[in-house]
Design an enzyme around this catalytic site. Sequence first.
Site, PDB file in Angstrom:
ATOM      1  CE  LYS A 115      -4.168  -2.135   1.983  1.00 53.51           C
ATOM      2  NZ  LYS A 115      -4.362  -2.833   3.041  1.00 53.51           N
ATOM      3  CE  LYS A 197      -4.658 -10.481  -2.749  1.00 53.65           C
ATOM      4  NZ  LYS A 197      -5.777  -9.026  -2.459  1.00 53.65           N
ATOM      5  CE  LYS A 200     -13.771  -5.299  -0.493  1.00 52.56           C
ATOM      6  NZ  LYS A 200     -12.527  -5.580   0.402  1.00 52.56           N
TER       7      LYS A 200
HETATM    8  P1  TYM Z   1     -10.994  -7.444   2.469  1.00 48.28           P
HETATM    9  O1  TYM Z   1     -11.592  -6.513   2.591  1.00 48.28           O
HETATM   10  O2  TYM Z   1      -9.327  -7.227   1.550  1.00 48.28           O
HETATM   11  O3  TYM Z   1     -10.897  -9.080   2.366  1.00 48.28           O
HETATM   12  C1  TYM Z   1     -12.369  -9.749   2.810  1.00 48.28           C
HETATM   13  C2  TYM Z   1     -12.276 -11.074   2.561  1.00 48.28           C
HETATM   14  O4  TYM Z   1     -12.084 -11.816   1.072  1.00 48.28           O
HETATM   15  C3  TYM Z   1     -10.669 -12.406   1.097  1.00 48.28           C
HETATM   16  N1  TYM Z   1      -9.936 -12.337  -0.234  1.00 48.28           N
HETATM   17  C4  TYM Z   1      -9.722 -12.928  -0.982  1.00 48.28           C
HETATM   18  N2  TYM Z   1     -10.020 -14.926  -0.613  1.00 48.28           N
HETATM   19  C5  TYM Z   1      -9.319 -15.142  -1.880  1.00 48.28           C
HETATM   20  N3  TYM Z   1      -8.830 -14.716  -3.286  1.00 48.28           N
HETATM   21  C6  TYM Z   1      -8.972 -13.491  -3.433  1.00 48.28           C
HETATM   22  N4  TYM Z   1      -8.773 -13.349  -5.001  1.00 48.28           N
HETATM   23  C7  TYM Z   1      -9.605 -12.832  -2.096  1.00 48.28           C
HETATM   24  N5  TYM Z   1      -9.323 -10.833  -2.533  1.00 48.28           N
HETATM   25  C8  TYM Z   1     -10.244 -11.403  -0.784  1.00 48.28           C
HETATM   26  C9  TYM Z   1      -9.854 -11.678   2.253  1.00 48.28           C
HETATM   27  O5  TYM Z   1      -8.627 -13.224   2.907  1.00 48.28           O
HETATM   28  C10 TYM Z   1     -11.469 -11.261   3.531  1.00 48.28           C
HETATM   29  O6  TYM Z   1     -10.701 -12.569   3.809  1.00 48.28           O
HETATM   30  N6  TYM Z   1      -7.839  -6.828   6.049  1.00 48.28           N
HETATM   31  C11 TYM Z   1      -9.314  -7.368   5.621  1.00 48.28           C
HETATM   32  C12 TYM Z   1     -10.472  -6.689   6.405  1.00 48.28           C
HETATM   33  C13 TYM Z   1     -10.243  -7.279   7.355  1.00 48.28           C
HETATM   34  C14 TYM Z   1     -10.267  -8.381   8.974  1.00 48.28           C
HETATM   35  C15 TYM Z   1     -10.518  -7.869  10.289  1.00 48.28           C
HETATM   36  C16 TYM Z   1     -10.384  -9.260   8.686  1.00 48.28           C
HETATM   37  C17 TYM Z   1     -10.723  -6.212   8.538  1.00 48.28           C
HETATM   38  N7  TYM Z   1     -10.784  -6.419  10.462  1.00 48.28           N
HETATM   39  C18 TYM Z   1     -10.391  -8.963  11.194  1.00 48.28           C
HETATM   40  C19 TYM Z   1     -10.425 -10.857   9.525  1.00 48.28           C
HETATM   41  C20 TYM Z   1     -10.622 -10.261  10.782  1.00 48.28           C
HETATM   42  C21 TYM Z   1      -9.079  -7.165   4.769  1.00 48.28           C
HETATM   43  O7  TYM Z   1      -8.897  -5.952   3.898  1.00 48.28           O
HETATM   44  O8  TYM Z   1     -10.379  -7.607   4.143  1.00 48.28           O
END
Ligand code: TYM
Length: 335
Positions: A115, A197, A200
């Site tokens: 980032k 991957k 968003k």
């Molecule tokens: P975020 O918003 O990027 O993604 C949400 C969830 O989707 C999963 N994910 C994927 N899994 C497989 N393949 C992909 N291409 C892919 N892209 C996204 C992520 O692994 C995630 O599970 N930091 C976290 C948000 C967060 C969080 C937490 C997660 C904040 N607090 C506490 C768990 C526990 C995040 O940015 O996810």
Amino acid sequence: MNSEKAIVMSGIRPTGYLHLGNYFGAMRNYVKLQESYTCYFMVADLHALTTHPDTKELKENVHRVIAENIACGIDPEKAALYCQSHIRETSELYLYLNMLAYLGELEKTTTFKDKARLQPDNINAGLLTYPVLQAADIILHRATWVPVGKDQEQHLEMSRNFVKRFNHRYGEIFPEPMAYNFGEDLVKVPSLDGTGKMSKSENQLATLYLADSDELIRKKVMKAKTDAGPAAPDTPKPDYIENIFQLMRLVSNPEAIRFFEEAYQQCTIRYGDLKKQLAEDMVTFISPIREKAENIRNDKKYLDEVMSMGAEKARKSAVATMELVREAMGLVYSK
Ligand code: TYM
């Protein structure tokens, strides 16, 4: 997972449209876990501020994430479905954990480095301490299991380190949280362009969003990179072809997958047909979620009800944890 009382926690940032990676990495498992465990699923609006300080679209994005979670099968009566900023205790715990997090480890975090590269003019302290806030989200509910995709593995490892340090210094308050995928490897849903991957905000044409129209899904899949096909039997698949098969394994039926696998092995595969099959199977998979989410998203009253019900459940657990934390840390002076 063997205890009936196991606590599950996870979150998704409202930084854009949810996609197939979010579904197969996270939400699919939320839906299964809510049946048997105490689940806290959250929209991480505070985390979103580390990269998206402009809040003009935040409300709409938060509503969309809530609606899409419900459309994917989260039952707000079973799980606590809430918004991170509604639980003020998170910020307090984040502050305490920051004293147990070291600059060196935070600077080495892969997501921080990525980032920082993407936004060199806004390398803020929130970005640096992002994994600390994530640890606070999880341990605020004393959760053990965290259903996430592969990209979150390092954050979970850091959460465990913060927990170990806290417990060592102040007493055993928190269990060590683990990334969870029903005993299987964590999932990484690949993008359609053969690199990286689904995500968003990056490479939008290579990512299938749960809000994409049928036409757009077809267009994106048909654009996926292919080549002239294997020249000899049993040629290993190049990454971009393996990715197409991997996506097919998520949504297509076993006969279709077997048919194309055999055609690949025998060098008779027609990639146009493979992509047409995948496109139709994606449309069949995504369109009911899209339509359901659209209806839910338009019902603002219902969304408000869901969020306040979720916040109430999450707050109850947060308040109980923070009492233990303040006591353990020696921050209660009145007794
Ligand atoms: P975020 O918003 O990027 O993604 C949400 C969830 O989707 C999963 N994910 C994927 N899994 C497989 N393949 C992909 N291409 C892919 N892209 C996204 C992520 O692994 C995630 O599970 N930091 C976290 C948000 C967060 C969080 C937490 C997660 C904040 N607090 C506490 C768990 C526990 C995040 O940015 O996810």
